[in-house]
Design a protein around this motif. Sequence first.
Motif: not given
Lengths: 178, 388, 531
Positions: C206, C263, C270, C291, C295, C334, C337, C341, C359, C402
């Motif tokens: 990230g 971002y 993230w 993931q 990213l 997204l 992602l 998750w 979270t 976020g």
Amino acid sequence: MALEQTQAAANKKLALKLVWIIAGALLFAFALVPLYDVICSVTGLNGKTKSTPESASQAVVDLQREVTVQFVSSVMPGLGWNFYPKQSSVKVHPGQVTTVMFEAKNTTNVEVAGQAIPSVTPGKASAHLKKIECFCFVRQTLKPGEVRALPLRFFVSAELPKDVQEMTLSYSFFPASQ
Amino acid sequence: MQGMKKLGVGAVALFLSLSARADFTWNFPEPVTPMALDTLHVHNKFMLITAVIFVAVLAIMIYSIVTHRQSKGYKPVADKAPSTAVEIFWTLIPFAILLLIDFVIMGIPAYHSVVMMEDTRDQSTMVIKITGSQWRWQYEYLDGDAKGIKFVSNLATTNDQMHNAADKGEHYLLEVDNPLVLPVGEKVRILMTASDVLHNWWVPQFGSSRVAVPGFIRETWVQVEKAGVYRGQCKELCGKGHGYMPVVVNAVSKEEFAQWATKKQGEQQAANDVKEMTKDELLAQGKVVYEKNCAVCHQVTGAGLPPAFPALTGSKIATGAIFGADGKYQKDSHLDRVLNGKGVMPAWKATLNDTEIAAVITYERNALGNTAAVDAIVQPAQVKAARE
Amino acid sequence: MSTTTVAHHDEHHDDHPTGIMRWLTTTNHKDIGTMYLTFSLVMFLVGGSMILGIRAELFKPGLQLMNPEFFNQLIGVHALIMIFAALMPAATGFANWMLPLQIGAPDMALPRLNNWGFWILPPSAILLTLPFTLALFGVGDGALATGWTFYPPLSVQGGIGVDFAIFAVHLLGISSVLGSINIIVTIYNMRAPGMTLMKMPMFAWGWLITAFLLIATIPVLAGAVTMLLTDRHFGTHFFDAAGGGDPIMFQHLFWFFGHPEVYILLLPVWGFIPQILQTFSRKPMYGYKAQVYSLWAIGALAVVVWAHHFFTAGMPVPALLYFMYSTMAISLPLAVLFYCWIRTMWKGSMSFETPMLFTVGWIILFGIGGLTGLVLADVAADAQYHNSYFVVAHFHYTLFAGGIMGIMAGVYYWLPKMTGHMYNEKLGKTHFWLTAISFNVTFIPQFFVGLAGMPRRIPDYALQFAEFNMISTVGAFVLGLSQLLFVYIIISCVKGGKKATDKVWEGAQGLEWTLSSPPPYHSFTEQPVVK
């Protein structure tokens, strides 16, 4: 210790490479200024027109179509002028060279210079408005009380998208900075 | 499968009936132009899609949170990190779903809306020019019945209401002295520009919004389908008065519009015939014009808000000579500044008539703590002459 | 925070200065991380109190507390502080603390640069807020009043506040560029033997992408505000139509930086969110590769969608369509992602300590932010949403929920590792519920008031918006006051509390949990080997 030193040297080397990226990005920011103008004139992004004369010889006349060109004028704060188009709109065939007149009058008692900034809507039409002669190419200086007829010779290119039936040409007269 | 379909239709029907019955305070206000109606449909559809995604994902999460917890003794699956190929396959499923939603279910109607917004296919029946200035709108009718009409539209809400010294009216902050008048059912092309900073002319019920850029022209169009008074606001931060430049549009039938235009043109014509006025007449009218147009920046007392907005009280411009020996007004004189503006000061020649300008200048030179020694009174005829 | 950490560290090493000089001259990644995090917390409270002033003014129609000029100054400075002085330093603080521990490095690669990077921040925060104080003494007319976006010609017209803000942005930019260089070099050169790029913790990924975005876009912002400065004082016409310039060009330059900035704020979050998820689901994270690719995809899309921030400025149809569809495309990675998750939680053995609560709440609320963003991409409807409170609500769902709530999850997750003490779990959970509920009470009404037609950045509003604004203000005050509890929890955790084990969390995975809590002053004097 020697290991640590090679590590530090490698780190420094990579860091310097990254500095080049940063310098490149900074250069890119300033390069965007001329680039933006190019993009604008190609795509009509901001309704800008070319600030240099076109030649009338490229005009191909299309008698089948008629387009309304509307004229709008603004005088920006600080300029003591009256400025308006002599005709509010004209109907033209694409490719047909037309001359229209604007008139400016300096109502103050001093000599003043002004610069006209053109703008066209819709944006997609702006690249198709071709100016052969325009008072906006140079700054205009008017003596106290002087009235000046300002001619514009132009044609609308025959490649104008078919769905555009009317377009607007606006001139904003700004006081010219000395 | 059949059952699912029925369920889906039922859910959509329920949603539509709900949104039809709602009085729109939870959603966009009632649309009155084809563009706004289209926008509302697209908006409702997209909101429904995103709500379905949200609820479905949330349901899965809640199920997992309730079931797969340590306190319930749930043992984690011995997920020996599934092979990359399997993982990539599974993650492509949400990718594909969103691909379908983005570029088909949402993408196609969104495409049509954009094309409609930028519609240049048919000729408009009327063209108006809107100029945003700090902090008022100027309107000018460029053709048709109302050709030549131009005026300024100022906030009409009083200072007392804003400072809680008086009860707030029904249309607090959304009322003006001169509303824009438009005929119902006609496609009106709107040309937008600004004289100082960026503004944005926005009426929520019209569904169109366009930034006004100084020096450039932008266009959009409206076709109001229903008579009524519609209110909106400037939508681009433009300085301290940003919250105080409302838009009010009065949509009337074509006949009423023609009548209004004739009347307005007559008024404008009458204002052109200037007559000699007494000092008291000028002062009385000047006070009204001043407080409506000038007091926002220069304050009711004339103290201004330095450094951005200079004081008029004791100012050189407001007390010094206006006319030179030749009888013409001088550069940087009081009349020059009001007529032509400079920097933040707007040019008023386009929006105030000769009498109003003469009155406001006379007022500024003899009130607000000023007593001008020279050119204390300016007559409308002098303003008229200065324009030409 | 300082006193007790000093005591701890001194047990291990004493070859560094003590007192204020220690903090001024330190090149230790944990010290610098602590300073970043402390600075961020302080600025979070400063920016928060500004917005409470605004919400108080908006409690009911009419002008109660401030004039419109001051109102305009507060909104812009609030945004600049929250973005540049609260969120970005928090992420950098975590990077300093945790990246070397996670990748098995003894320290950051360029320690001295690291020190400079931090110490540029406090002066720039002062520059940003100084005009408020100067105005009290009659110098200038206050801070930047153009909103954080600096749009000309308003910013050309503005007072000295604009100049101060431009210099502050220059300094903040230099600081984050220095931080980014350091992070990229650390990740590339300092990983433990055996830790290939594709074995790195997600947080490192990230941050790596964030750092690249930063060094590519911050210079563009610096260039844009420099042009603004020369337009203001040196007679250039970059953004002035009179001289052939164009005010809209500034918007292109600004958002070329501004959209990636979103971002930049979110990618580090993230990164560590999946790590928290796997810890409390007691199961390895799902779809590591998917993931990482997502990213990267988001990082790449970030720099090609900027113009969706000003659809209403007028663009030709092809440009509108391009920016609309490319913006919608961001939802594709997204979605991957989000899927990963949730799939990480699925069939795990979950427990809900405070970091996990934050979270899970984060996934839901950030989901709302993402979905409303998808709707905003639609050009036609954007004419209505643009610059209305709908947008304000949307970007607070992405940046408060976020961003900041994600950071809070990280704080609770790593605080025991950093301090060696457990925080008060009961208070932590209370803090979560207060924050999550009052956040929604604050911002849900703003969606509706925006749809009804209330523009943003107005100091006073029409009567039809009154009820929703009142609810929103009440929510904002609860939200703001709840953060005092957050501060209390952190301070008492630093001072003492139950001793934390090395692993802290039962399901914790990764190198940072193999060290003692708190870790020794010089971590990994022997580099670990990853198999």
